[in-house]
Design a protein around this motif. Structure first.
Motif: not given
Length: 121
Positions: A13-28
């Motif tokens: 699910d590309l939407a879930e992948v994008r959301a996960a990447r966004s959360r990871a980027a936000a934490s960095r």
């Protein structure tokens, strides 16, 4: 995503992948305080640049206003000269016509208008 992603046979699910990447980027990301400081520094730089441009614009507008004032003065002088010429046209006495012609020719020679104004400055 597939209920059991460890099996490897599911659809991504590309939407879930994008959301996960966004959360990871936000934490960095850098803390907000640093980001805000950079933002205000950039805004201050932009405000200074705008102030410099505005200062130049004010100087140009003042110069333009002076030029308009000069043009108005010149127009008033020319208007008066034209009125004097029209008055001379109404004269019927030859001697008065010649005196008016000579006076107007002398006035015209010393008028500081158009090209003569530039040369006189």
């Amino acid at each position: 995503m597939n209920p059991n992603p460890s099996q490897g046979t599911g659809i991504v699910d590309l939407a879930e992948v994008r959301a996960a990447r966004s959360r990871a980027a936000a934490s960095r990301e850098v803390p907000y305080a640093v980001t805000a400081a950079e933002l205000f520094r950039d805004l201050e730089t932009q405000a200074e640049m705008i102030g410099e441009v505005a200062g130049r614009m004010v100087a140009e507008l003042a110069s333009f206003s002076d030029d308009l004032g000069d043009a108005l003065e010149e127009a008033l002088v020319v208007r008066q000269f034209c009125a004097d010429c029209q008055d001379a046209l109404l004269l019927e006495d030859i001697d008065a016509m010649e005196r008016a012609r000579d006076r107007l020719a002398a006035e015209f020679a010393i008028l500081e208008i158009g090209m003569n104004r530039s040369a006189g400055s």
